[in-house]
Design an enzyme around this catalytic site. Structure first.
Site, PDB file in Angstrom:
ATOM      1  N   HIS A 140     -10.604  -5.069  -3.275  1.00  0.00           N
ATOM      2  CA  HIS A 140      -9.248  -5.396  -2.815  1.00  0.00           C
ATOM      3  C   HIS A 140      -9.301  -5.730  -1.332  1.00  0.00           C
ATOM      4  O   HIS A 140     -10.238  -5.330  -0.624  1.00  0.00           O
ATOM      5  CB  HIS A 140      -8.285  -4.233  -3.071  1.00  0.00           C
ATOM      6  CG  HIS A 140      -8.763  -2.932  -2.515  1.00  0.00           C
ATOM      7  ND1 HIS A 140      -9.688  -2.133  -3.168  1.00  0.00           N
ATOM      8  CD2 HIS A 140      -8.482  -2.286  -1.355  1.00  0.00           C
ATOM      9  CE1 HIS A 140      -9.936  -1.061  -2.445  1.00  0.00           C
ATOM     10  NE2 HIS A 140      -9.224  -1.135  -1.327  1.00  0.00           N
ATOM     11  N   HIS A 171      -7.002  -5.638   2.178  1.00  0.00           N
ATOM     12  CA  HIS A 171      -5.826  -5.155   2.901  1.00  0.00           C
ATOM     13  C   HIS A 171      -5.341  -6.273   3.818  1.00  0.00           C
ATOM     14  O   HIS A 171      -6.151  -6.866   4.554  1.00  0.00           O
ATOM     15  CB  HIS A 171      -6.188  -3.966   3.790  1.00  0.00           C
ATOM     16  CG  HIS A 171      -6.741  -2.762   3.073  1.00  0.00           C
ATOM     17  ND1 HIS A 171      -6.006  -1.613   2.867  1.00  0.00           N
ATOM     18  CD2 HIS A 171      -7.963  -2.518   2.527  1.00  0.00           C
ATOM     19  CE1 HIS A 171      -6.754  -0.711   2.230  1.00  0.00           C
ATOM     20  NE2 HIS A 171      -7.950  -1.239   2.023  1.00  0.00           N
ATOM     21  N   ASN A 214     -12.845  -2.829   2.607  1.00  0.00           N
ATOM     22  CA  ASN A 214     -13.785  -1.739   2.828  1.00  0.00           C
ATOM     23  C   ASN A 214     -14.792  -1.698   1.686  1.00  0.00           C
ATOM     24  O   ASN A 214     -14.422  -1.861   0.523  1.00  0.00           O
ATOM     25  CB  ASN A 214     -13.030  -0.408   2.891  1.00  0.00           C
ATOM     26  CG  ASN A 214     -12.050  -0.356   4.050  1.00  0.00           C
ATOM     27  OD1 ASN A 214     -12.349  -0.848   5.134  1.00  0.00           O
ATOM     28  ND2 ASN A 214     -10.886   0.222   3.830  1.00  0.00           N
ATOM     29  N   GLY A 218     -15.429   3.167   4.074  1.00  0.00           N
ATOM     30  CA  GLY A 218     -14.125   3.806   3.885  1.00  0.00           C
ATOM     31  C   GLY A 218     -13.446   3.423   2.575  1.00  0.00           C
ATOM     32  O   GLY A 218     -12.240   3.635   2.426  1.00  0.00           O
ATOM     33  N   GLN A 219     -14.214   2.882   1.620  1.00  0.00           N
ATOM     34  CA  GLN A 219     -13.616   2.490   0.348  1.00  0.00           C
ATOM     35  C   GLN A 219     -13.273   3.735  -0.469  1.00  0.00           C
ATOM     36  O   GLN A 219     -14.090   4.656  -0.597  1.00  0.00           O
ATOM     37  CB  GLN A 219     -14.592   1.598  -0.441  1.00  0.00           C
ATOM     38  CG  GLN A 219     -13.989   1.045  -1.727  1.00  0.00           C
ATOM     39  CD  GLN A 219     -14.892   0.016  -2.408  1.00  0.00           C
ATOM     40  OE1 GLN A 219     -16.045  -0.179  -1.991  1.00  0.00           O
ATOM     41  NE2 GLN A 219     -14.379  -0.626  -3.427  1.00  0.00           N
ATOM     42  N   ASP A 264       0.854  -1.188   0.000  1.00  0.00           N
ATOM     43  CA  ASP A 264       0.000   0.000   0.000  1.00  0.00           C
ATOM     44  C   ASP A 264       0.893   1.243   0.000  1.00  0.00           C
ATOM     45  O   ASP A 264       1.891   1.310   0.716  1.00  0.00           O
ATOM     46  CB  ASP A 264      -0.915  -0.011   1.237  1.00  0.00           C
ATOM     47  CG  ASP A 264      -2.063   0.977   1.105  1.00  0.00           C
ATOM     48  OD1 ASP A 264      -3.220   0.530   1.014  1.00  0.00           O
ATOM     49  OD2 ASP A 264      -1.800   2.207   1.087  1.00  0.00           O
ATOM     50  N   ILE A 265       0.509   2.237  -0.796  1.00  0.00           N
ATOM     51  CA  ILE A 265       1.316   3.456  -0.930  1.00  0.00           C
ATOM     52  C   ILE A 265       1.286   4.291   0.355  1.00  0.00           C
ATOM     53  O   ILE A 265       2.172   5.114   0.586  1.00  0.00           O
ATOM     54  CB  ILE A 265       0.793   4.284  -2.137  1.00  0.00           C
ATOM     55  CG1 ILE A 265       1.870   5.215  -2.663  1.00  0.00           C
ATOM     56  CG2 ILE A 265      -0.472   5.039  -1.809  1.00  0.00           C
ATOM     57  CD1 ILE A 265       1.502   5.861  -4.005  1.00  0.00           C
TER      58      ILE A 265
HETATM   59  P1  AMP Z   1      -9.625   1.586   0.291  1.00  0.00           P
HETATM   60  O1  AMP Z   1      -9.568   2.954   0.905  1.00  0.00           O
HETATM   61  O2  AMP Z   1     -10.045   0.493   1.183  1.00  0.00           O
HETATM   62  O3  AMP Z   1     -10.393   1.636  -1.018  1.00  0.00           O
HETATM   63  O4  AMP Z   1      -8.114   1.223  -0.070  1.00  0.00           O
HETATM   64  C1  AMP Z   1      -7.424   1.810  -1.115  1.00  0.00           C
HETATM   65  C2  AMP Z   1      -5.973   1.752  -0.741  1.00  0.00           C
HETATM   66  O5  AMP Z   1      -5.201   1.936  -1.917  1.00  0.00           O
HETATM   67  C3  AMP Z   1      -5.528   2.834   0.253  1.00  0.00           C
HETATM   68  O6  AMP Z   1      -5.019   2.207   1.429  1.00  0.00           O
HETATM   69  C4  AMP Z   1      -4.448   3.605  -0.512  1.00  0.00           C
HETATM   70  O7  AMP Z   1      -3.394   4.001   0.299  1.00  0.00           O
HETATM   71  C5  AMP Z   1      -4.030   2.603  -1.557  1.00  0.00           C
HETATM   72  N1  AMP Z   1      -3.478   3.153  -2.789  1.00  0.00           N
HETATM   73  C6  AMP Z   1      -3.954   4.195  -3.510  1.00  0.00           C
HETATM   74  N2  AMP Z   1      -3.193   4.389  -4.594  1.00  0.00           N
HETATM   75  C7  AMP Z   1      -2.205   3.461  -4.568  1.00  0.00           C
HETATM   76  C8  AMP Z   1      -1.097   3.142  -5.405  1.00  0.00           C
HETATM   77  N3  AMP Z   1      -0.842   3.832  -6.515  1.00  0.00           N
HETATM   78  N4  AMP Z   1      -0.294   2.125  -5.046  1.00  0.00           N
HETATM   79  C9  AMP Z   1      -0.541   1.422  -3.920  1.00  0.00           C
HETATM   80  N5  AMP Z   1      -1.576   1.661  -3.086  1.00  0.00           N
HETATM   81  C10 AMP Z   1      -2.387   2.656  -3.402  1.00  0.00           C
END
Ligand code: AMP
Ligand code: ZN
Length: 114
Positions: A100, A102, A87, A93-94, A30-31
Site C-alpha cells: 500500500h 500512504h 513501508n 515500519g510495515q 488511514d484509521i
Molecule cells: P504500514 O504501517 O505502512 O503497513 O501501514 C498500515 C496502515 O494501515 C497504518 O497507517 C494504519 O493506521 C492503517 N490501518 C490499519 N488498519 C486500518 C483500517 N482498518 N482502516 C484504515 N487504515 C488502517
C-alpha cells in the site's frame, strides 16, 4: 488472501468508505492519520510487500502514482506538497503485509523521517 485486512477492505467486506475506487485499486482514509490528509492507496490484488513486486506490476505501480496525483489535487495539497510512502518490512515500519502507498499532506513533513 485469507485473513488479510487490506484484502478484506478492498473487497468491500469491511464496508469501508472509499475516496477512490477502480478495477485496480481502492483508496481510503488511514484509521490513524499522521497528517491532515492521510490516505492509503491499495491494489486489489494481494502483493505482500515491495519485495514481491514482479516485472509485470509496473503498470499497476504507475497507475497508483496517477491515482495519488489525482487525490492530491482533490484534497488541495497538490500545490502545498505531499509525500508518498510505502513501508517495506520490519525496519521500514510495515505493519500490514499487503502492499500500500500512504499519501500524506496538509502539513510540512520532516526529513529525515523517523
Ligand atoms: P504500514 O504501517 O505502512 O503497513 O501501514 C498500515 C496502515 O494501515 C497504518 O497507517 C494504519 O493506521 C492503517 N490501518 C490499519 N488498519 C486500518 C483500517 N482498518 N482502516 C484504515 N487504515 C488502517
Ligand atoms: Zn491482501
Amino acid at each position: 488472501m485469507e485473513n488479510c485486512l487490506f484484502c478484506k477492505i478492498v473487497s468491500g467486506e469491511m464496508n469501508t468508505d472509499f475516496v477512490y475506487s477502480d478495477d485496480k485499486v481502492a483508496a481510503f482514509e488511514d484509521i490513524n492519520p499522521q497528517a491532515p490528509v492521510h490516505l492509503l492507496i491499495v491494489p486489489r490484488t494481494h502483493i505482500e510487500d515491495l519485495n514481491h513486486l514482479e516485472e509485470g506490476d509496473g503498470d499497476l505501480i504507475a497507475h497508483i502514482y496517477q491515482v495519488a496525483k489525482k487525490l492530491a489535487a482533490e484534497n488541495d495539497i497538490a500545490e502545498s506538497g505531499y509525500r508518498i510512502v510505502s513501508n517495506c518490512g520490519d525496519d521500514g515500519g510495515q505493519t500490514v503485509y499487503h502492499i500500500h502507498f500512504h499519501l500524506l499532506g496538509g502539513r510540512a513533513m520532516q526529513w529525515p523521517p523517523g
